[in-house]
Design an enzyme around this catalytic site. Structure first.
Site: not given
Length: 252
Positions: A97-98, A100-101, A210
């Protein structure tokens, strides 16, 4: 050389231009939070619905981002939430998650979110970014200590080579080699397999990176036994977004 080889099928037309696109740095992009009016004024290059691109990032960061009306998010990362089909009330697990976007984007859709992170040192920033709205747990996505088949949506935003964001991470090209990619592929497969065991029978498993490299994307998601592709999108870096990949999987 390794990256060029792995992307050979992408470079059949205008190979030089396609390669140079990997160096693009799109303007800062923000997403307007629910219930807030889209930003107006100086520094805006372009707006599409909730998305705004900025000529001067500082105007955005010290203006609508600082006061909570907008959050910084690359447009390519927004595809992850859009393709997820998330609905208000869905129980979502964000495995990596970090910062957190994506967890915040699910929260903004009215979802109940469990944000998981392996590195405890990243938790304070995660808590700050999510404003106490999500349950935050420290766990290893390879061996998540959670109840099986409990979540409507499980997202694996996997560690990757960053080949879709070389403009922002130029050093990543020097780490792109067979050894590093092999280690990443092993981790990506393990994370996706572990996450698949936490999805409800009628739920959705989402895998994203990404990266634009096939071995990290289709090479992982297309080979998960017992699952089929519901939706899939690969973004190549352009003037308005970075590169990335997202696939939504459902059980066969």
């Amino acid at each position: 050389d390794a990256l060029v080889t792995d992307l050979a099928h992408e470079l059949s037309d205008h190979p030089r231009d396609r390669l140079l696109d990997l160096n693009r740095i799109a303007p800062l992009c923000t997403r307007t939070r629910p219930g807030c009016a889209p930003p107006i004024g100086n520094g805006i290059l372009k707006q599409e619905g909730e998305w705004t691109w900025w000529d001067d990032p500082q105007i955005a960061i010290h203006g609508p981002v600082k006061d909570g009306r907008c959050t910084v998010q690359d447009r390519a990362q927004g595809h992850v939430i859009e393709l997820s089909g998330a609905r208000a009330g869905d129980l979502v697990l964000d495995v990596c998650a970090a910062p957190g976007g994506k967890s915040l984007a699910f929260l903004d859709r009215g979802c109940r979110v469990v944000a998981a992170e392996l590195n405890a040192r990243r938790v304070p920033r995660l808590q700050s970014n999510l404003g106490g709205q999500a349950a935050i747990v420290v766990l290893d996505g390879n061996r998540p200590a959670l109840a099986g088949e409990a979540f409507d949506i499980v997202l694996v935003d996997a560690p990757c080579s960053n080949s879709g964001v070389l403009g922002r991470r130029p050093e990543a090209r020097w780490r792109y080699n067979a050894k590093q990619l092999g280690q990443l592929n092993v981790l990506q497969k393990r994370l996706l397999l572990a996450a698949s065991k936490l999805v409800r029978a009628d739920g959705r498993l989402i895998y994203s990176t990404c990266s634009v490299t096939p071995s990290e994307n289709q090479g992982i998601a297309h080979r998960l036994d017992g699952w089929r592709i519901l939706k899939e999108q690969r973004s190549w870096p352009d003037a308005w977004q970075a590169g990335g990949y997202v696939v939504v999987l459902v059980r066969v």
